[in-house]
Design a protein around this motif. Structure first.
Motif, PDB file in Angstrom:
ATOM      1  N   LYS A   9      -5.002   2.614   5.643  1.00 47.20           N
ATOM      2  CA  LYS A   9      -4.122   4.041   5.064  1.00 47.20           C
ATOM      3  C   LYS A   9      -2.478   3.236   5.213  1.00 47.20           C
ATOM      4  CE  LYS A   9      -4.934   7.927   6.713  1.00 47.20           C
ATOM      5  NZ  LYS A   9      -5.126   9.135   6.706  1.00 47.20           N
ATOM      6  N   SER A  10      -2.424   3.108   6.677  1.00 43.87           N
ATOM      7  CA  SER A  10      -1.357   2.403   7.210  1.00 43.87           C
ATOM      8  C   SER A  10      -0.876   1.104   6.073  1.00 43.87           C
ATOM      9  CB  SER A  10      -1.122   1.926   8.792  1.00 43.87           C
ATOM     10  OG  SER A  10      -2.635   0.289   8.529  1.00 43.87           O
ATOM     11  N   LYS A  11      -1.388  -0.419   6.183  1.00 42.76           N
ATOM     12  CA  LYS A  11      -1.085  -1.332   4.811  1.00 42.76           C
ATOM     13  C   LYS A  11      -0.388  -0.596   3.239  1.00 42.76           C
ATOM     14  CE  LYS A  11      -4.128  -4.605   6.333  1.00 42.76           C
ATOM     15  NZ  LYS A  11      -5.338  -5.073   5.700  1.00 42.76           N
ATOM     16  N   ILE A  12      -1.063   0.934   2.568  1.00 42.82           N
ATOM     17  CA  ILE A  12      -0.357   1.153   1.512  1.00 42.82           C
ATOM     18  C   ILE A  12       0.589   2.042   2.389  1.00 42.82           C
ATOM     19  CG2 ILE A  12      -0.402   2.994  -0.123  1.00 42.82           C
ATOM     20  CD1 ILE A  12      -3.742   2.814  -0.336  1.00 42.82           C
ATOM     21  N   ILE A  13       1.664   2.711   3.210  1.00 40.63           N
ATOM     22  CA  ILE A  13       2.158   2.996   3.445  1.00 40.63           C
ATOM     23  C   ILE A  13       3.429   1.832   3.920  1.00 40.63           C
ATOM     24  CG2 ILE A  13       3.687   4.054   5.964  1.00 40.63           C
ATOM     25  CD1 ILE A  13       1.893   6.045   4.084  1.00 40.63           C
ATOM     26  N   LYS A  14       3.545   0.927   4.391  1.00 39.41           N
ATOM     27  CA  LYS A  14       3.639  -0.548   4.875  1.00 39.41           C
ATOM     28  C   LYS A  14       4.339  -0.907   3.510  1.00 39.41           C
ATOM     29  CE  LYS A  14       3.151  -3.100   8.231  1.00 39.41           C
ATOM     30  NZ  LYS A  14       1.901  -4.923   9.444  1.00 39.41           N
ATOM     31  N   LEU A  15       3.314  -0.679   2.855  1.00 41.80           N
ATOM     32  CA  LEU A  15       3.803  -1.773   1.014  1.00 41.80           C
ATOM     33  C   LEU A  15       4.660  -0.245   0.096  1.00 41.80           C
ATOM     34  CD1 LEU A  15       3.273  -3.510  -1.107  1.00 41.80           C
ATOM     35  CD2 LEU A  15       1.893  -1.230  -2.334  1.00 41.80           C
ATOM     36  N   GLN A  16       4.381   0.468   0.399  1.00 37.99           N
ATOM     37  CA  GLN A  16       5.498   1.803   0.380  1.00 37.99           C
ATOM     38  C   GLN A  16       7.102   1.471   1.487  1.00 37.99           C
ATOM     39  OE1 GLN A  16       4.775   6.162  -0.925  1.00 37.99           O
ATOM     40  NE2 GLN A  16       5.846   5.972   1.470  1.00 37.99           N
ATOM     41  N   ASP A  17       6.702   1.317   2.157  1.00 35.69           N
ATOM     42  CA  ASP A  17       8.319   1.040   2.617  1.00 35.69           C
ATOM     43  C   ASP A  17       8.819  -0.109   2.706  1.00 35.69           C
ATOM     44  OD1 ASP A  17       7.615   3.554   4.180  1.00 35.69           O
ATOM     45  OD2 ASP A  17       6.770   2.556   5.914  1.00 35.69           O
ATOM     46  N   VAL A  83      -6.834  -0.851 -11.295  1.00 41.16           N
ATOM     47  CA  VAL A  83      -7.243  -1.616 -10.117  1.00 41.16           C
ATOM     48  C   VAL A  83      -6.420   0.224  -8.938  1.00 41.16           C
ATOM     49  CG1 VAL A  83      -7.850  -3.045  -7.970  1.00 41.16           C
ATOM     50  CG2 VAL A  83      -7.426  -3.774 -10.164  1.00 41.16           C
ATOM     51  N   VAL A  84      -7.506   0.249  -8.773  1.00 38.26           N
ATOM     52  CA  VAL A  84      -7.231   1.395  -7.707  1.00 38.26           C
ATOM     53  C   VAL A  84      -7.305   0.947  -6.084  1.00 38.26           C
ATOM     54  CG1 VAL A  84      -6.919   3.671  -6.954  1.00 38.26           C
ATOM     55  CG2 VAL A  84      -6.822   2.754  -9.370  1.00 38.26           C
ATOM     56  N   HIS A  85      -6.132   1.077  -5.038  1.00 36.56           N
ATOM     57  CA  HIS A  85      -6.777   0.745  -3.980  1.00 36.56           C
ATOM     58  C   HIS A  85      -6.174   2.113  -3.488  1.00 36.56           C
ATOM     59  CE1 HIS A  85      -5.718  -3.973  -4.196  1.00 36.56           C
ATOM     60  NE2 HIS A  85      -5.326  -3.156  -5.342  1.00 36.56           N
ATOM     61  N   ALA A  86      -7.624   2.638  -2.502  1.00 34.22           N
ATOM     62  CA  ALA A  86      -6.798   3.775  -1.622  1.00 34.22           C
ATOM     63  C   ALA A  86      -7.617   3.832  -0.598  1.00 34.22           C
ATOM     64  CB  ALA A  86      -7.616   4.985  -2.887  1.00 34.22           C
ATOM     65  N   HIS A  87      -6.912   4.049   0.896  1.00 31.58           N
ATOM     66  CA  HIS A  87      -7.696   3.500   1.880  1.00 31.58           C
ATOM     67  C   HIS A  87      -8.109   2.571   2.179  1.00 31.58           C
ATOM     68  CE1 HIS A  87      -6.068   8.201   3.221  1.00 31.58           C
ATOM     69  NE2 HIS A  87      -6.243   7.719   2.388  1.00 31.58           N
ATOM     70  N   GLU A  88      -9.553   2.638   2.465  1.00 30.97           N
ATOM     71  CA  GLU A  88     -10.295   1.569   2.650  1.00 30.97           C
ATOM     72  C   GLU A  88     -11.144   0.975   0.943  1.00 30.97           C
ATOM     73  OE1 GLU A  88     -12.702   2.529   5.961  1.00 30.97           O
ATOM     74  OE2 GLU A  88     -10.675   2.920   7.141  1.00 30.97           O
ATOM     75  N   VAL A  89     -10.321   1.662  -0.196  1.00 35.44           N
ATOM     76  CA  VAL A  89     -11.972   1.173  -1.049  1.00 35.44           C
ATOM     77  C   VAL A  89     -11.091   1.111  -1.739  1.00 35.44           C
ATOM     78  CG1 VAL A  89     -12.553   2.127  -3.356  1.00 35.44           C
ATOM     79  CG2 VAL A  89     -12.824   3.265  -1.031  1.00 35.44           C
ATOM     80  N   VAL A  90     -11.280  -0.294  -2.523  1.00 35.77           N
ATOM     81  CA  VAL A  90     -10.872  -1.401  -3.466  1.00 35.77           C
ATOM     82  C   VAL A  90     -11.519  -0.865  -5.212  1.00 35.77           C
ATOM     83  CG1 VAL A  90      -9.993  -2.902  -5.091  1.00 35.77           C
ATOM     84  CG2 VAL A  90      -9.141  -2.382  -2.601  1.00 35.77           C
ATOM     85  N   GLU A  91     -11.804  -0.399  -6.059  1.00 36.74           N
ATOM     86  CA  GLU A  91     -11.727   0.047  -7.221  1.00 36.74           C
ATOM     87  C   GLU A  91     -11.209  -0.030  -8.593  1.00 36.74           C
ATOM     88  OE1 GLU A  91     -14.686   3.844  -5.961  1.00 36.74           O
ATOM     89  OE2 GLU A  91     -12.526   4.029  -6.227  1.00 36.74           O
TER      90      GLU A  91
END
Length: 153
Positions: A9-17, A83-91
């Motif tokens: 979750k924190s990596k996704i927020i960091k990417l967004q920021d 490809v969807v990255h969601a929290h701790e899952v990549v699908e």
């Protein structure tokens, strides 16, 4: 092809920021975390009794950092490969397919090919006002999501 490492979750927020700091409205589009409507990601909106259908097109090699959905819903990948990255899952998804989506999760979607996907959301008031719908359907931050959940218990 994106790396299949664990995305938190924190990596996704960091990417967004980081993306929001570099908005140029050509290669990176953003509005301080608000839901963006852009011709680069064409949207089509349809309505049925109690239902809102939101179709989005993504070009190959494009990426979207999505808002946090407030409700469980279903989405369909009509064409393409994402490809969807969601929290701790990549699908990885290849059309045609559909997915039941849990609320409270921010996702990063990468288009491996030109893709079209459709979200199906509840719309109990039958509004066609997109701002009103987005206020009900998504949160822009985890804090906003927690507030929404606490207010709607």
């Amino acid at each position: 092809m994106p790396d299949n490492s664990v995305v938190t979750k924190s990596k996704i927020i960091k990417l967004q920021d980081q993306l929001l700091k570099n908005v140029d409205n050509k290669n990176i589009i953003g509005d301080n975390g608000e839901v963006v409507r852009s011709e680069l990601f064409p949207l089509k909106h349809s309505f049925a009794d109690g239902i809102y259908v939101r179709q989005m097109e993504m070009n190959k090699d494009s990426m979207v950092v999505g808002a946090i959905h407030n409700h469980e819903h279903v989405w369909f990948l009509l064409t393409g490969h994402i490809v969807v990255h969601a929290h701790e899952v990549v699908e990885e998804y290849i059309a045609p397919c559909y997915v039941k989506c849990s609320p409270g999760i921010k996702r990063v979607i990468y288009a491996v090919e030109n893709s079209i996907f459709v979200n199906i959301h509840k719309n109990p008031t039958n509004t066609q006002d997109l701002n009103e719908l987005e206020a009900e359907i998504v949160s822009r931050s985890y804090e906003e999501y927690e507030d929404y959940i606490n207010k709607n218990k």
